[in-house]
Design an enzyme around this catalytic site. Structure first.
Site, mmCIF file in Angstrom:
data_model
loop_
_atom_site.group_PDB
_atom_site.id
_atom_site.type_symbol
_atom_site.label_atom_id
_atom_site.label_comp_id
_atom_site.label_asym_id
_atom_site.label_seq_id
_atom_site.Cartn_x
_atom_site.Cartn_y
_atom_site.Cartn_z
ATOM 1 N N ASN A 11 34.710 140.316 63.039
ATOM 2 C CA ASN A 11 34.221 140.112 62.280
ATOM 3 C C ASN A 11 33.303 138.278 62.189
ATOM 4 O O ASN A 11 34.370 137.430 62.353
ATOM 5 C CB ASN A 11 35.839 139.948 60.872
ATOM 6 C CG ASN A 11 34.703 139.358 59.712
ATOM 7 O OD1 ASN A 11 33.924 139.619 59.638
ATOM 8 N ND2 ASN A 11 35.907 139.247 58.663
ATOM 9 N N TRP A 12 32.774 138.938 61.622
ATOM 10 C CA TRP A 12 31.460 137.339 62.395
ATOM 11 C C TRP A 12 31.895 136.834 61.211
ATOM 12 O O TRP A 12 30.650 135.873 61.862
ATOM 13 C CB TRP A 12 29.960 137.949 62.329
ATOM 14 C CG TRP A 12 29.816 138.680 64.377
ATOM 15 C CD1 TRP A 12 30.484 138.885 64.546
ATOM 16 C CD2 TRP A 12 28.608 139.401 64.955
ATOM 17 N NE1 TRP A 12 30.089 139.681 66.441
ATOM 18 C CE2 TRP A 12 28.629 138.966 66.005
ATOM 19 C CE3 TRP A 12 27.383 139.115 64.373
ATOM 20 C CZ2 TRP A 12 27.697 139.770 66.505
ATOM 21 C CZ3 TRP A 12 26.197 140.134 64.795
ATOM 22 C CH2 TRP A 12 26.385 139.850 65.972
ATOM 23 N N LYS A 13 31.382 137.048 59.919
ATOM 24 C CA LYS A 13 32.337 136.088 58.784
ATOM 25 C C LYS A 13 30.356 135.899 58.817
ATOM 26 O O LYS A 13 29.583 136.914 59.573
ATOM 27 C CB LYS A 13 33.397 135.011 59.112
ATOM 28 C CG LYS A 13 33.928 135.480 59.197
ATOM 29 C CD LYS A 13 35.310 134.534 58.779
ATOM 30 C CE LYS A 13 36.734 135.898 59.346
ATOM 31 N NZ LYS A 13 37.987 134.611 59.392
ATOM 32 N N HIS A 62 38.852 141.290 51.923
ATOM 33 C CA HIS A 62 38.897 140.182 52.956
ATOM 34 C C HIS A 62 39.437 139.033 52.151
ATOM 35 O O HIS A 62 39.407 138.824 50.890
ATOM 36 C CB HIS A 62 38.156 140.308 54.133
ATOM 37 C CG HIS A 62 38.261 138.840 55.112
ATOM 38 N ND1 HIS A 62 38.218 137.768 54.508
ATOM 39 C CD2 HIS A 62 38.390 139.142 56.404
ATOM 40 C CE1 HIS A 62 38.575 137.442 56.488
ATOM 41 N NE2 HIS A 62 38.887 138.569 56.706
ATOM 42 N N GLU A 77 39.273 135.719 52.219
ATOM 43 C CA GLU A 77 38.062 135.305 51.851
ATOM 44 C C GLU A 77 37.154 135.930 50.684
ATOM 45 O O GLU A 77 36.994 134.649 49.979
ATOM 46 C CB GLU A 77 37.244 135.104 53.433
ATOM 47 C CG GLU A 77 38.114 134.165 54.371
ATOM 48 C CD GLU A 77 37.500 134.403 55.711
ATOM 49 O OE1 GLU A 77 36.650 134.703 55.339
ATOM 50 O OE2 GLU A 77 37.960 133.541 56.695
ATOM 51 N N GLU A 111 46.179 140.433 57.932
ATOM 52 C CA GLU A 111 45.413 139.632 58.030
ATOM 53 C C GLU A 111 47.063 138.397 57.377
ATOM 54 O O GLU A 111 45.957 138.353 56.266
ATOM 55 C CB GLU A 111 44.461 139.732 57.404
ATOM 56 C CG GLU A 111 43.304 140.488 58.709
ATOM 57 C CD GLU A 111 41.953 139.258 58.977
ATOM 58 O OE1 GLU A 111 41.827 139.556 59.757
ATOM 59 O OE2 GLU A 111 41.693 139.085 58.383
ATOM 60 N N GLY A 136 41.921 131.626 60.738
ATOM 61 C CA GLY A 136 41.378 130.736 60.966
ATOM 62 C C GLY A 136 41.818 129.653 61.148
ATOM 63 O O GLY A 136 41.677 127.923 61.029
ATOM 64 N N SER A 158 43.971 134.778 64.290
ATOM 65 C CA SER A 158 43.734 133.671 65.253
ATOM 66 C C SER A 158 44.390 134.652 66.258
ATOM 67 O O SER A 158 45.252 134.470 67.352
ATOM 68 C CB SER A 158 45.173 132.842 64.839
ATOM 69 O OG SER A 158 44.107 131.736 63.698
HETATM 70 P P1 13P Z 1 40.857 134.687 62.655
HETATM 71 O O1 13P Z 1 40.584 135.611 64.159
HETATM 72 O O2 13P Z 1 39.082 133.267 62.934
HETATM 73 O O3 13P Z 1 41.320 133.660 62.887
HETATM 74 O O4 13P Z 1 39.984 135.552 61.529
HETATM 75 C C1 13P Z 1 40.568 136.543 61.495
HETATM 76 C C2 13P Z 1 39.658 137.334 60.525
HETATM 77 O O5 13P Z 1 40.019 137.031 59.621
HETATM 78 C C3 13P Z 1 39.303 137.898 60.546
HETATM 79 O O6 13P Z 1 39.138 139.147 59.641
#
Ligand code: 13P
Length: 262
Positions: free
Chosen positions: A9-11, A95, A97, A167, A173, A212
């Site tokens: 997931n590149w966000k 997600h 976020e 998640e 993060g 993470s």
């Molecule tokens: P990180 O791997 O940066 O903790 O993010 C996880 C995530 O939100 C994947 O969708």
């Protein structure tokens, strides 16, 4: 036997130049890893570039969200059929976020989930509790409610064409991943809850862990019996981090197969 799945997931990261270098390195790095499945979820503007570079490889691609309705007066929204135009096979739904920063709810996530399936795209449906919720012992209540938002509305069989992702918000993060045992405990809870409705669906649905995940901790997580791969944020942005995670998935799928045969 479930094949492992690793989703990057590149966000909101990347540029045409950065993506090109990353995708070319990924293509070379996972080319021979035949035992698992790999996906990259890019920001909308780069789906065309992602499609051009990844078509014909063993890496699929997808988006990070979609709108639950088709064409219409919805400024800034992207319809499911538009993702189909760019060859997306997957889309991330719900997600944390999106839920926290863009006010998505169980209702809107469920609508997006169904819209994705309606367009033939596999939704990757995210669930997870916050640190406060975990501290209050509410993990099963929160994750159960998020899972039920699908099962109660649509029945268990919608999970035949879906991927689930656990998640925990405190791990996303944060550099504080769940331990394999912590993640396994929640994955077991999810699978058992689905099994109450349909054992066959529960046995087949892939449940990813996200939060993470790194090249160092991936194998320990993927070795757990109910963890079917990972949804990877930061470590999906660097080929030298993402490729070893894909390798860990490939190796643990093979270990699972060998254990079945033995
Ligand atoms: P990180 O791997 O940066 O903790 O993010 C996880 C995530 O939100 C994947 O969708």
């Amino acid at each position: 036997m479930r094949r492992k799945l690793v989703v990057g997931n590149w966000k909101m990261n990347g540029s045409i130049a950065i993506n090109k270098a990353l995708l070319e390195a990924l293509i070379a790095g996972v080319r021979k890893l035949d035992n698992s499945d790999y996906v990259v979820c890019a920001p909308y503007p780069y789906l065309c570039q992602t499609q051009q570079l990844l078509q014909g490889t063993n890496i699929a691609w997808g988006a990070q969200n979609l709108c639950s309705t088709d064409n219409g007066a919805l400024t800034g929204a992207v319809a499911p059929h538009m993702l189909v135009d760019y060859g997306c096979r997957y889309v991330i739904i719900g997600h944390s976020e999106r839920r926290a920063l863009f006010h998505e709810t169980d209702d809107t996530a469920a609508a997006r989930f169904l819209a994705a399936q309606g367009a033939g795209i596999t939704p990757i449906f995210c669930m997870g509790e916050s640190a406060e919720e975990r501290d209050s012992d509410w993990t099963e209540y929160i994750v159960g409610r998020q899972l039920d938002s699908l099962i109660r509305r649509f029945g268990p069989y919608v999970l035949n064409n879906a991927v689930l992702a656990y998640e925990p918000l405190w791990a996303v993060g944060s550099d504080q991943p769940a331990t394999p045992e912590q993640a396994q405990e929640v994955h077991t809870f999810i699978r058992k809850r689905i099994a109450r409705c349909d054992a066959e669906v529960a046995a087949h649905v892939r449940i990813l862990y996200g939060g993470s995940v790194t090249a160092e901790n991936a194998e320990g997580l993927f070795r757990m019996p109910d963890i079917d791969g990972g949804l990877i944020g930061r470590a999906s942005l660097r080929a030298e981090d993402f490729i070893p995670i894909c390798r860990a998935a490939d190796a643990t799928t093979v270990q699972g197969l060998e254990a079945l045969i033995a």
